[in-house]
Enzyme design. Sequence first.
Site, PDB file in Angstrom:
ATOM      1  N   ARG A 124       0.829  -1.217   0.000  1.00  0.00           N
ATOM      2  CA  ARG A 124       0.000   0.000   0.000  1.00  0.00           C
ATOM      3  C   ARG A 124       0.855   1.255   0.000  1.00  0.00           C
ATOM      4  NH1 ARG A 124      -5.257   0.056   2.084  1.00  0.00           N
ATOM      5  NH2 ARG A 124      -4.867   1.890   3.360  1.00  0.00           N
ATOM      6  N   ARG A 170       9.507   5.974  -3.549  1.00  0.00           N
ATOM      7  CA  ARG A 170       9.784   6.886  -4.669  1.00  0.00           C
ATOM      8  C   ARG A 170      11.213   7.388  -4.620  1.00  0.00           C
ATOM      9  NH1 ARG A 170       5.157  10.111  -2.721  1.00  0.00           N
ATOM     10  NH2 ARG A 170       3.288   9.147  -3.600  1.00  0.00           N
ATOM     11  N   ARG A 173      -8.244  -6.656  13.489  1.00  0.00           N
ATOM     12  CA  ARG A 173      -7.540  -5.878  14.508  1.00  0.00           C
ATOM     13  C   ARG A 173      -8.517  -4.835  15.014  1.00  0.00           C
ATOM     14  NH1 ARG A 173      -3.657  -7.386  17.501  1.00  0.00           N
ATOM     15  NH2 ARG A 173      -2.580  -5.374  17.687  1.00  0.00           N
ATOM     16  N   ARG A 223       0.146   5.943  16.341  1.00  0.00           N
ATOM     17  CA  ARG A 223       0.236   7.298  15.779  1.00  0.00           C
ATOM     18  C   ARG A 223      -0.488   8.308  16.639  1.00  0.00           C
ATOM     19  NH1 ARG A 223      -2.522   5.408  10.030  1.00  0.00           N
ATOM     20  NH2 ARG A 223      -4.214   4.235  10.954  1.00  0.00           N
ATOM     21  N   GLU A 242      -3.527   6.711  18.938  1.00  0.00           N
ATOM     22  CA  GLU A 242      -4.190   5.516  18.421  1.00  0.00           C
ATOM     23  C   GLU A 242      -3.400   4.280  18.834  1.00  0.00           C
ATOM     24  OE1 GLU A 242      -5.366   5.922  14.267  1.00  0.00           O
ATOM     25  OE2 GLU A 242      -4.965   3.788  13.974  1.00  0.00           O
ATOM     26  N   TYR A 262      -9.860  -4.963   2.991  1.00  0.00           N
ATOM     27  CA  TYR A 262      -9.189  -3.763   3.497  1.00  0.00           C
ATOM     28  C   TYR A 262      -9.440  -2.605   2.510  1.00  0.00           C
ATOM     29  CZ  TYR A 262      -4.947  -1.613   5.698  1.00  0.00           C
ATOM     30  OH  TYR A 262      -4.046  -0.825   6.366  1.00  0.00           O
ATOM     31  N   ASP A 293     -10.380   1.092   1.035  1.00  0.00           N
ATOM     32  CA  ASP A 293     -10.387   2.519   1.348  1.00  0.00           C
ATOM     33  C   ASP A 293     -11.778   3.082   1.049  1.00  0.00           C
ATOM     34  OD1 ASP A 293      -7.827   2.898   2.330  1.00  0.00           O
ATOM     35  OD2 ASP A 293      -6.947   3.090   0.337  1.00  0.00           O
TER      36      ASP A 293
HETATM   37  P1  FAD Z   1     -18.014   1.155   8.385  1.00  0.00           P
HETATM   38  O1  FAD Z   1     -17.604   2.573   8.294  1.00  0.00           O
HETATM   39  O2  FAD Z   1     -17.349   0.290   9.394  1.00  0.00           O
HETATM   40  O3  FAD Z   1     -19.589   1.130   8.631  1.00  0.00           O
HETATM   41  C1  FAD Z   1     -20.274  -0.029   9.021  1.00  0.00           C
HETATM   42  C2  FAD Z   1     -21.400   0.421   9.929  1.00  0.00           C
HETATM   43  O4  FAD Z   1     -22.251  -0.688  10.177  1.00  0.00           O
HETATM   44  C3  FAD Z   1     -20.895   0.902  11.288  1.00  0.00           C
HETATM   45  O5  FAD Z   1     -21.432   2.180  11.567  1.00  0.00           O
HETATM   46  C4  FAD Z   1     -21.433  -0.146  12.257  1.00  0.00           C
HETATM   47  O6  FAD Z   1     -21.756   0.386  13.524  1.00  0.00           O
HETATM   48  C5  FAD Z   1     -22.675  -0.630  11.530  1.00  0.00           C
HETATM   49  N1  FAD Z   1     -23.086  -1.986  11.891  1.00  0.00           N
HETATM   50  C6  FAD Z   1     -22.315  -3.103  11.925  1.00  0.00           C
HETATM   51  N2  FAD Z   1     -23.057  -4.160  12.325  1.00  0.00           N
HETATM   52  C7  FAD Z   1     -24.314  -3.702  12.529  1.00  0.00           C
HETATM   53  C8  FAD Z   1     -25.528  -4.310  12.947  1.00  0.00           C
HETATM   54  N3  FAD Z   1     -25.592  -5.628  13.254  1.00  0.00           N
HETATM   55  N4  FAD Z   1     -26.652  -3.550  13.052  1.00  0.00           N
HETATM   56  C9  FAD Z   1     -26.598  -2.205  12.766  1.00  0.00           C
HETATM   57  N5  FAD Z   1     -25.467  -1.586  12.372  1.00  0.00           N
HETATM   58  C10 FAD Z   1     -24.349  -2.315  12.249  1.00  0.00           C
HETATM   59  N6  FAD Z   1      -9.930   4.998   4.049  1.00  0.00           N
HETATM   60  C11 FAD Z   1      -9.462   5.975   3.234  1.00  0.00           C
HETATM   61  O7  FAD Z   1      -9.878   6.054   2.067  1.00  0.00           O
HETATM   62  N7  FAD Z   1      -8.559   6.905   3.701  1.00  0.00           N
HETATM   63  C12 FAD Z   1      -8.087   6.896   4.965  1.00  0.00           C
HETATM   64  O8  FAD Z   1      -7.280   7.748   5.341  1.00  0.00           O
HETATM   65  C13 FAD Z   1      -8.550   5.863   5.840  1.00  0.00           C
HETATM   66  N8  FAD Z   1      -8.115   5.810   7.108  1.00  0.00           N
HETATM   67  C14 FAD Z   1      -8.580   4.824   7.936  1.00  0.00           C
HETATM   68  C15 FAD Z   1      -8.133   4.801   9.252  1.00  0.00           C
HETATM   69  C16 FAD Z   1      -8.602   3.835  10.121  1.00  0.00           C
HETATM   70  C17 FAD Z   1      -8.120   3.820  11.528  1.00  0.00           C
HETATM   71  C18 FAD Z   1      -9.552   2.858   9.665  1.00  0.00           C
HETATM   72  C19 FAD Z   1     -10.052   1.799  10.598  1.00  0.00           C
HETATM   73  C20 FAD Z   1     -10.003   2.884   8.363  1.00  0.00           C
HETATM   74  C21 FAD Z   1      -9.526   3.865   7.476  1.00  0.00           C
HETATM   75  N9  FAD Z   1      -9.982   3.945   6.169  1.00  0.00           N
HETATM   76  C22 FAD Z   1      -9.506   4.923   5.332  1.00  0.00           C
HETATM   77  C23 FAD Z   1     -11.000   2.987   5.640  1.00  0.00           C
HETATM   78  C24 FAD Z   1     -12.423   3.518   5.788  1.00  0.00           C
HETATM   79  O9  FAD Z   1     -12.706   3.722   7.143  1.00  0.00           O
HETATM   80  C25 FAD Z   1     -13.386   2.499   5.190  1.00  0.00           C
HETATM   81  O10 FAD Z   1     -13.080   2.224   3.849  1.00  0.00           O
HETATM   82  C26 FAD Z   1     -14.860   2.903   5.243  1.00  0.00           C
HETATM   83  O11 FAD Z   1     -15.174   3.688   6.339  1.00  0.00           O
HETATM   84  C27 FAD Z   1     -15.698   1.652   5.245  1.00  0.00           C
HETATM   85  O12 FAD Z   1     -17.061   1.957   5.180  1.00  0.00           O
HETATM   86  P2  FAD Z   1     -18.115   0.836   5.487  1.00  0.00           P
HETATM   87  O13 FAD Z   1     -19.467   1.460   5.323  1.00  0.00           O
HETATM   88  O14 FAD Z   1     -17.797  -0.379   4.711  1.00  0.00           O
HETATM   89  O15 FAD Z   1     -17.853   0.398   7.003  1.00  0.00           O
HETATM   90  N1  UDP Z   2       3.604   1.055   7.689  1.00  0.00           N
HETATM   91  C1  UDP Z   2       4.829   1.061   8.318  1.00  0.00           C
HETATM   92  N2  UDP Z   2       5.292   2.224   8.864  1.00  0.00           N
HETATM   93  C2  UDP Z   2       4.584   3.375   8.797  1.00  0.00           C
HETATM   94  C3  UDP Z   2       3.351   3.369   8.143  1.00  0.00           C
HETATM   95  C4  UDP Z   2       2.876   2.181   7.607  1.00  0.00           C
HETATM   96  O1  UDP Z   2       5.479   0.035   8.404  1.00  0.00           O
HETATM   97  O2  UDP Z   2       5.069   4.399   9.330  1.00  0.00           O
HETATM   98  C5  UDP Z   2       3.116  -0.233   7.128  1.00  0.00           C
HETATM   99  C6  UDP Z   2       2.293  -1.017   8.146  1.00  0.00           C
HETATM  100  O3  UDP Z   2       2.532  -2.381   7.930  1.00  0.00           O
HETATM  101  C7  UDP Z   2       0.881  -0.674   7.761  1.00  0.00           C
HETATM  102  C8  UDP Z   2       0.998  -0.609   6.234  1.00  0.00           C
HETATM  103  O4  UDP Z   2       2.280  -0.028   6.009  1.00  0.00           O
HETATM  104  O5  UDP Z   2      -0.041  -1.640   8.189  1.00  0.00           O
HETATM  105  C9  UDP Z   2      -0.072   0.205   5.546  1.00  0.00           C
HETATM  106  O6  UDP Z   2      -0.038   1.511   6.064  1.00  0.00           O
HETATM  107  P1  UDP Z   2      -1.246   2.501   5.907  1.00  0.00           P
HETATM  108  O7  UDP Z   2      -0.816   3.828   6.392  1.00  0.00           O
HETATM  109  O8  UDP Z   2      -1.787   2.388   4.532  1.00  0.00           O
HETATM  110  O9  UDP Z   2      -2.276   1.864   6.935  1.00  0.00           O
HETATM  111  P2  UDP Z   2      -3.717   2.386   7.402  1.00  0.00           P
HETATM  112  O10 UDP Z   2      -3.836   3.838   7.088  1.00  0.00           O
HETATM  113  O11 UDP Z   2      -4.677   1.558   6.633  1.00  0.00           O
HETATM  114  O12 UDP Z   2      -3.707   2.118   8.835  1.00  0.00           O
END
Ligand code: FAD
Ligand code: UDP
Length: 366
Positions: free
Chosen positions: A171, A175, A248, A279, A299, A347, A349
């Site tokens: 991911r 560069r 996780r 982070r 986090e 996984y 985005d």
């Molecule tokens: P979710 O957002 O998880 O929504 C699912 C919903 O279903 C939740 O509100 C949950 O409460 C509800 N639900 C589950 N089970 C039930 C049930 N039985 N009854 C009623 N409700 C229920 N993506 C990016 O593009 N850029 C980023 O920088 C980025 N950063 C991230 C950082 C973190 C820490 C995490 C965890 C993810 C990140 N993502 C990022 C990914 C992004 O969060 C997801 O792609 C997106 O939010 C997924 O949307 P979703 O609707 O599939 O799931």
């Molecule tokens: N990663 C790392 N060091 C960093 C940032 C990311 O080793 O400082 C690795 C780590 O394994 C992580 C993966 O790159 O799970 C993907 O990182 P990303 O930032 O895309 O993760 P997310 O935003 O989904 O948590």
Amino acid sequence: MKYDVVIVGSGLYGATWAYLAARANMRCLVLERRSHIGGNVYTEEIESIHVHRYGAHIFHTNDKEVWNFIQQFGEFNHYINSPLAYYKGKIYNLPFNMNTFYQMWGVVRPEEAKAIIEAQRKDHYVEYPSNLEEQAINLVGVDIYEKLIKGYTEKQWGRPCTELPPDIIKRLPVRFIYDNNYFDSRYQGIPVDGYTAIIKKMLQGTDVLLNTDFLSDPEYWKRHASLVVYAGPIDAYFNYEFGPLEYRSLCFETEILDIPNYQGNAVVNYTDRDVPYTRIIEHKHFVFGKQPKTVITREYSQPWEIGKEPYYPVGDQKNVSLYQKYLTKAREETSVVFGGRLGEYRYYDMDQVIRRAMDTFYSVVK
Ligand code: FAD
Ligand code: UDP
């Protein structure tokens, strides 16, 4: 039946479905287990700052249709994600680029950086890496692996890099130019009014029930419509019949500080194993905020168990095979669509989740 579709989950997957369905004159009901809409992109206001309650969310995509779609619901700024890595008192730029190589080795030209990486990986090179350690050393050599990848990854995933799939690290771009933009995406930004405002607009005209768990009585909710769109965990839907998939989980510790600027950047990764969190996010910097105070979030990555929030699917072979079993069962449920990060155990985005919802909507609702 009062509705045409019951949507489980008000995250981006459910909200995209709800918007498209409402536009096609379908009557929708959204059920949300949490006390708010938005899933993991939810932002809340603290000290006039949009706080990303479930971790930093930067919207980025190469999909022009998705970019145009999301922008109907709110204005995006020109934020470019340039996280920093902190390791034993030193700061390094991410993703791995000429700035990182300069900070690590003092080299200024791409050929010099390439020569060091080549020398470091020579003894370890594996043509087809089978785990994250092999993949990482192939890509950036031993120094960067040891200082910026190993500790962070093992904290994040709770297991040695030798037991993790190589794909996770792919991911991250590598560069040989001076460019700290974390993403190789054409379009990028943060919604200036927060993500919750966007989801709210997407759900306009749709009935939403908060604090409502579909799984507490699925048969009851299924009687409300002929179609169910389920964005919750697929293993939970089937009552963990084949055993739970692995995820996780995360824990967030948010603090208000009486200073205007704590770390000078929105995201700083702590790549040393000895620092317990992965982070620190300083939320105001996502929108270039000038408030007198600041809000930061530490986090922590945690093991998941039933009852905890699943954030990251663990996409190793064992879990992918288990998921296939659930997928086979899911295909037998012809009136239920499984989607999103949890429903498809992928996984994804944000942009990919919107794309999946659009494609599925148009294939199901012809
Ligand atoms: P979710 O957002 O998880 O929504 C699912 C919903 O279903 C939740 O509100 C949950 O409460 C509800 N639900 C589950 N089970 C039930 C049930 N039985 N009854 C009623 N409700 C229920 N993506 C990016 O593009 N850029 C980023 O920088 C980025 N950063 C991230 C950082 C973190 C820490 C995490 C965890 C993810 C990140 N993502 C990022 C990914 C992004 O969060 C997801 O792609 C997106 O939010 C997924 O949307 P979703 O609707 O599939 O799931
Ligand atoms: N990663 C790392 N060091 C960093 C940032 C990311 O080793 O400082 C690795 C780590 O394994 C992580 C993966 O790159 O799970 C993907 O990182 P990303 O930032 O895309 O993760 P997310 O935003 O989904 O948590």
